[in-house]
Every structure is written in C-alpha cells, then in structure tokens.
Design an enzyme around this catalytic site. Structure first.
Site, mmCIF file in Angstrom:
data_model
loop_
_atom_site.group_PDB
_atom_site.id
_atom_site.type_symbol
_atom_site.label_atom_id
_atom_site.label_comp_id
_atom_site.label_asym_id
_atom_site.label_seq_id
_atom_site.Cartn_x
_atom_site.Cartn_y
_atom_site.Cartn_z
ATOM 1 C CG HIS A 133 -1.921 -1.056 1.281
ATOM 2 N ND1 HIS A 133 -2.689 -1.318 2.393
ATOM 3 C CD2 HIS A 133 -2.308 -1.944 0.332
ATOM 4 C CE1 HIS A 133 -3.519 -2.320 2.119
ATOM 5 N NE2 HIS A 133 -3.301 -2.721 0.878
ATOM 6 C CD GLU A 134 4.274 4.940 -1.599
ATOM 7 O OE1 GLU A 134 5.318 4.336 -1.372
ATOM 8 O OE2 GLU A 134 3.906 5.933 -0.908
ATOM 9 C CG HIS A 168 9.389 0.926 3.287
ATOM 10 N ND1 HIS A 168 10.523 0.879 2.519
ATOM 11 C CD2 HIS A 168 9.311 -0.273 3.910
ATOM 12 C CE1 HIS A 168 11.096 -0.306 2.659
ATOM 13 N NE2 HIS A 168 10.382 -1.030 3.495
ATOM 14 C CD GLU A 187 12.584 3.121 3.669
ATOM 15 O OE1 GLU A 187 11.617 3.892 3.761
ATOM 16 O OE2 GLU A 187 13.177 2.931 2.587
ATOM 17 C CD GLU A 225 14.156 2.404 -0.808
ATOM 18 O OE1 GLU A 225 13.549 1.330 -0.701
ATOM 19 O OE2 GLU A 225 13.616 3.507 -0.649
HETATM 20 C C1 NOJ Z 1 9.983 3.906 -1.079
HETATM 21 C C2 NOJ Z 1 10.161 2.599 -0.407
HETATM 22 O O1 NOJ Z 1 11.207 2.650 0.529
HETATM 23 C C3 NOJ Z 1 10.442 1.551 -1.454
HETATM 24 O O2 NOJ Z 1 10.750 0.321 -0.849
HETATM 25 C C4 NOJ Z 1 9.260 1.449 -2.369
HETATM 26 O O3 NOJ Z 1 9.573 0.558 -3.396
HETATM 27 C C5 NOJ Z 1 8.940 2.815 -2.983
HETATM 28 N N1 NOJ Z 1 8.851 3.821 -1.979
HETATM 29 C C6 NOJ Z 1 7.620 2.781 -3.743
HETATM 30 O O4 NOJ Z 1 6.573 2.558 -2.840
#
Ligand code: NOJ
Length: 690
Positions: free
Chosen positions: A386-387, A465, A484, A490
């Site tokens: 869920h972004e 995150h 996070e 990343e």
């Molecule tokens: C930042 C998050 O840390 C990462 O893991 C994720 O892939 C991207 N946002 C997209 O939601």
C-alpha cells in the site's frame, strides 16, 4: 502474549507524602544493581533530574516540564506534593524477535508536582531505573484545571556531562530519517542547516559508557528530536503541527518515555531491551497468526529501472512475472513474495499526497484471484503493498476495505509507504483547508497507530516505509513487524554519490537499529548492475550481503535481488538457511563505524548464525565461539570474502567452506575491505538421547 514469570512486583510503601513550600526537596533512586543513581530535585519551584553511574555524572541537573499554549508554564513555581516507589522484576516472552525472553527489571520513582498557586495544576513525572539506563515520562492527570490542553513546548533537558562524540542524522530535513550518520562532537553537530537531531542519538563518552538517547511508547504525542540547549547539552524539541502546537490532548494523558540507554560498550546498545520494557504489554489476545520469514519481490527491478510500477510495456507486476517469482519462492522455501505496482494509482504524479491510489483495484494485467490461488497452492504468501504517497486521507478512507481485500486474497503481510519530503504530508482540516504536516508530528503518529490497530483487527502484519521511528510498540502491537526509517539498500540503486558507503552497515546496529527491526532489504548478488545503472552499485562484497541477514534484524527479511540473479549461486544457500526469528543474540565485536560481529541462535533450534561486517578497511577479527554448547562439535558453514576480495575491485569473490569447530575454537574472521562474513554453525551430530 503470556507473561512467563512474574517474579516480583512490589509497590513499596509511599516514601514521602509531602506538601512542601517547594523551597527545596531531593529524592534519590538507584538501579537494581546499584550503579545508576537518579537524583530528583526541586529548588525554588523548578524541578530537575540528574543521573550518575558509579558516582560519575552522566546527566547534570536537567529541567523538566512544559510550556502550555496559553503561555502558562508547568516547569516552574511547582511544589512536590507526593512521591511513591515501586520495583518490577518480570520476564515475558516475545512472539518473535531478536531474543525470546525479555527481563524487565527496574526501580520506579513517581513524583507528583503541583503549581504553588493559581489553578494548582498537577503533573506527575515517572522515572524508571534499569541496570542499563533510565526512562522518564510525564503524566497529566485528569483534573478540573487541566482538561483539553495544548503544549507549545516540552522543556525536558539532557544536560550531558562533557561533549561526547555523537553519531547523528539531522531532523526536519527533506528525506525524513534517510541520511548517512555522521560522527562529530555533539556540539559540532549543530552547524549550517542542522538545528535538531533525530533519535536514537548515540553518544560515545570519553573513557565512559556509550549512551543512546531515544524514546519509548510514542503513542499520542509528537516525536522527540534533540536541539542544542543554551549553556550546553540538549533539549527536547517536539516536532510541531503545522500551526506550531507540539501536542494536543485531553487529560488524563501520558507522554512517551524519554530514554537514556547506558552501556559499557557499543554491543550493549544492540542487546538492550530497555525500550521494549517501557512499552505496554501485548494487546493482541491471540498472537498465533503472527509469523516471520523471508521474501522475494517484484521490487528491485523497479529501483534499477528495469520495470515500472505504473502501467506500460515494462510494468513489473504482471500475472506472469508474479507467477515466476512465486515459483522461485516455493522452490527455495521462502515464505513470501512482495508485489509493488499491482494496483491503480501509479500512473502520474502520486507522491506528496497528490496521488489517488486504489487499494482494492488491481492493474488489468495483475490477476489477483488467480495469483492468490497460485500462491496458496504453492505454500507462498503474497506480501501486499500500500503505497499511499502520503495521501493519508485517501488511505484512511480505504484502509478497512483494503485490509479486508488483502485477507480475501490470502495476504497477511502488508508493506505500506508514505513517499513525501520534508513537511509534505497534507492534512485536510474540517473546513476543507489543507495544512502540510511532518511525518513525525503528533497527527501522523496518530495515523500510523490507527493503521497498526486496523491491521491487527484484520489479522495483518505491517512493514512500514517512510514510517514514524520505532519506539518499541511491537511489544504492545506485535503485528507491527518491521519498518524502514533509515537509508536502506534501495539508496544503492539510485542514491546520489553512489549510494551507501561501506561504513553505513557498521553504524546502523548502534544507531537506528537500537530502536528496533529494519526492513533494510539485504541480499543483492548482482552488486554492479552495470547494464541497468552504470552510475550506481552496491558498495559491499557478496559475503557482506549475506552477513547483513544476521547483523540487521528484521522479522521479515527480504532477498532483495531479482530471482534470476540467485540462479546457480552457492551463496544463496545461506539466505535459504538463515532464520528471521531468534532465541538469543550476542555481540562479539563492535566498534561503531568500523566493524561489528553478531551471533544469534535460531528460535527453538540449536543452530547459531554469525554475521560480521567491516567498513572500507579490511581486517581480521577473532571470534570466540564460547557461545556454542560446550563439549559438542559443530560444522561451521563459512561464507567468507575470498583472499583477493575487495568491495571496490573484486566484490563477488567468495570462499565457501566447512570446518569443524567447538566452543573452545577461536575462529579468525578475515574481512575484505568493505566485506563481511556469514557463518551457520550446526551441531555435527544430533544430541544423544538421555
Ligand atoms: C519507497 C520505499 O522505501 C520503497 O521500498 C518502495 O519501493 C517505494 N517507496 C515505492 O513505494
């Protein structure tokens, strides 16, 4: 969660019940081992506390209290009206974690203060002294003179004796907690644009203990950052709402605990359970559905630019691609598959609250029903994503349906995200006006907690995150698994200046990870990914990527690379074998910013795992294997940097071998520059029947 043994809980008789004219009063309390001594004083109406260890001051007299929004103050003109003492010694069992059993052993001193005139408002300060540190919190009792309240400032000071070396990241900067830690004298941290520091803030004192300032049980308050205090030391600087108020509430109300961990060496910070001890016991009636494990994902491919989250020819979360990843997880005994970019909302400008994510509407090329069945048949769990893009209102409106949708599709772990920068989380007020908030102010603290509680109701575990920092609430809500809240892997895919330097992972265990688990996402094997992104790479050796599974704790631990990069890689065996749940944890070596070696025993098992990592310097460390059962032989499955390995010039060279060891062995760990070593110790023979 069952309390294993309640060894003692003694409410000692009220020590003092005084109504003093506040001219002067002093109360002392000591830690169970007698080494830490707290001194609470009130002089001319001003309350202060100080802390010493073995008679040497750690905190000089430091002020307490609040400035209220109406300008009135609860930090002066106070009298001591009551005090009480208690002692706690109990052991409880974590449903999962770095260690199974946690012993809470502390002495408590509660002081009740009241204004000497006017409304005579009351304020309670609770101190808890552990052998390895201090917690203090405020309670604002229900009272006629203080119902709804708004705090303009929390006065709490930390007047450190001396000017220690500090490992810090700045607060109020655009990337939230995602900065490289810097080491300076504490006084030297506040230069240029740095006006406050995040916690955990780790401090190395000259010839004395290692300290860590943090907080516990951040529930309905603003996050504490630390600003310089006039005259030296630090003062609490609560992250404000957009209108400048720091905390709103109604009585009765309690602040989080302000925490100072005191350790003989850096390893003591890693194994401290003080932050957990200061949190409330588990609120879940049933924890049997919680689990830990490793997961792969449709994820790294987006970060290195091979796939996209949004629709189009390179869309990553296609049914076919997810099936392949599920097959890989099933073949290698990995518990989960994270799928990002599966839902509507990724096309266009979605960060900073500008998006319109739909958490029950998959992309047309993602067949949720078929994939749920496919994963279930193979014993693999899909990890939801869920972004929110920091569209908090949009997420709150959907969250119940979203979690219910997850459960219908067999999803029990959800990764959430709040991508936005600086004070960039829009809050829509009742009159429709929009106000930008920090991720770390009280409004967002409340939101993050609402989501944890909603997830618990739906039987969902969370990996957050762009989170609020960890303050140990996993004790109370053990479905709050990992998060996070630091620079993770990343950053190597797209971060400026080439990503995280080799030192980074030798700093995290003693700083960010003191707060709790991190979804760092280790396990990149294609360290250079030159065809995808020539200007970036992972700045470690391959063996160091393996060691991170032990060094950085997360109950959900990612094997972050593309599945095809694990094919025909003998080193992948370590990722298959390493657990994500531990019986006990010990630190064999620790020098912040240089190296760290951690060993952990698998929960409910006999195997031990070792992870050791170094900064850009190669080194040889000697590991005393005294943690193994005496008199037993173990096979050490060693994943070491090859003799010519070097993170810069030869990062992939790995030497995998087996040797027989026992508890008397002293094992030489040769770490290449930017390297590491991972070892599984398994008993050579089963334990003989008694
Ligand atoms: C930042 C998050 O840390 C990462 O893991 C994720 O892939 C991207 N946002 C997209 O939601």
């Amino acid at each position: 969660m069952p309390t294993l043994a309640k060894l003692a809980l003694l409410a000692l008789p009220l020590l003092a019940c005084l109504v003093l004219p506040a001219a002067a009063a002093e109360l002392r309390a000591v830690s169970p081992d007698g080494r830490l001594e707290l001194r609470f004083t009130i002089a001319e109406g001003v309350p202060r506390y100080a802390l010493a260890r073995d008679g040497a001051p750690l905190l000089l007299p430091s002020r307490l209290g609040f400035v209220m929004d109406d300008g009135s103050r609860l930090d002066r003109s106070l009298a001591l009206v009551d005090s009480a003492r208690a002692a706690v010694d109990e052991t409880w069992e974590q449903p999962w974690g770095e260690q199974r059993l946690v012993r809470d052993r502390c002495r408590e001193l509660r002081v009740t203060l009241a204004e000497r005139s006017g409304a005579r408002r009351r304020l309670v300060v609770v101190f808890r002294l552990f052998d390895d540190g201090l917690g203090l919190r405020y309670e604002l009792p229900a009272q006629p003179g203080l119902r709804d309240f708004a705090i303009r400032d929390e006065v709490t000071e930390f007047v450190l004796a001396g000017d220690p070396w500090a490992w810090w990241i700045p607060a109020y900067h655009p990337e939230r907690y995602e900065y490289l830690y810097r080491r300076t004298r504490l006084s030297g941290a506040f230069r240029g644009r740095v006006r406050a520091l995040h916690t955990p803030l780790t401090l190395e004192t000259a010839g004395g203990p290692v300290l860590c300032l943090h907080e516990a049980a951040l529930t309905d308050w603003a996050s504490m950052t630390l600003a310089p205090r006039a005259g030296g030391g630090l003062r609490c600087d609560l992250v404000p709402w957009s209108d400048g108020i720091r905390v709103r509430g109604e009585t009765p109300h309690r602040s989080p605990w302000r925490v100072l961990i005191v350790a003989d060496d850096p390893g003591g910070l890693v194994t401290s359970t003080l932050v957990l001890s200061l949190n409330e016991p588990c609120r879940l009636a049933d924890t049997s559905w919680l689990g830990t494990g490793k997961y792969v994902g449709i994820w790294w491919g987006m970060h290195i630019g091979r796939y996209t989250w949004g629709s189009g020819p390179r869309h990553g979360a296609t049914t076919e691609n997810v099936k392949r990843t599920i097959d890989f997880a099933a073949a290698h005994g990995l518990a989960g598959v994270l799928v990002e970019g599966w839902n509507r909302g990724w096309d266009g400008d979605w960060a900073g609250g500008r998006g319109d994510f739909r958490f029950t509407e998959p992309h047309p090329d993602f067949d949720a029903e078929a994939l749920a069945a496919y994963a279930a048949e193979r014993g693999v769990a899909l990890v939801g994503h869920h972004e929110t893009g920091a569209d908090v209102a949009g997420y709150e409106a959907q969250v119940e349906d979203a979690f219910a949708w997850c459960r219908r599709h067999g999803i029990r772990v959800v990764k959430t995200g709040y991508v936005s920068w600086g004070r960039g989380v829009p809050r829509i007020a009742e009159d429709g006006s929009i106000h930008n908030e920090w991720h770390h102010g009280q409004w967002m603290v409340r939101h993050y907690r609402r989501v944890v509680e909603a997830a618990a109701r739906h039987g969902i575990m969370l990996d957050v995150h762009e989170p609020i920092k960890d303050t140990g609430i996993r004790r109370t809500w053990p479905n709050m698994m990992t998060r996070e809240g630091a620079r993770g892997q990343e950053w190597n895919a797209w971060g400026p200046a080439g990503g995280n330097p080799p030192e980074h992972e030798t700093v995290l265990p003693f700083t960010r990870l003191v707060a709790g688990p991190m979804d760092f996402t280790p396990g990149i094997f294609d360290l250079l990914f030159a065809d995808a992104k020539p200007s970036n790479r992972v700045n470690t050796t391959l063996a160091k990527q393996l060691a991170l599974y032990v060094v950085i704790y997360s109950p959900w631990q990612m094997a972050a690379d593309l599945p095809e990069h694990y094919a025909d890689q003998p080193a992948f065996r370590f990722i298959e074998d390493v657990p994500a749940d531990w019986e006990e944890t010990r630190v064999l070596h620790g020098l912040i910013g240089e190296y760290v070696t951690i060993v952990r025993r698998e929960r409910g098992g006999e195997d031990w795992f070792l992870g050791s990592v170094t900064d850009e310097a190669g080194r040889v460390l000697e590991a005393d294997l005294g943690f193994l059962d005496p008199g037993r032989d173990y096979v050490a499955e060693i994943y070491a940097d090859a003799p010519d390995a070097d993170w810069r010039s030869n990062p992939l060279a790995i030497d995998i071998r087996e040797v027989l060891v026992d508890s008397a062995t002293r094992l030489r760990l040769r770490l290449a520059p930017g390297g590491g070593q991972a070892i599984r110790f398994r008993p050579a023979r089963a334990r003989p029947e008694p």
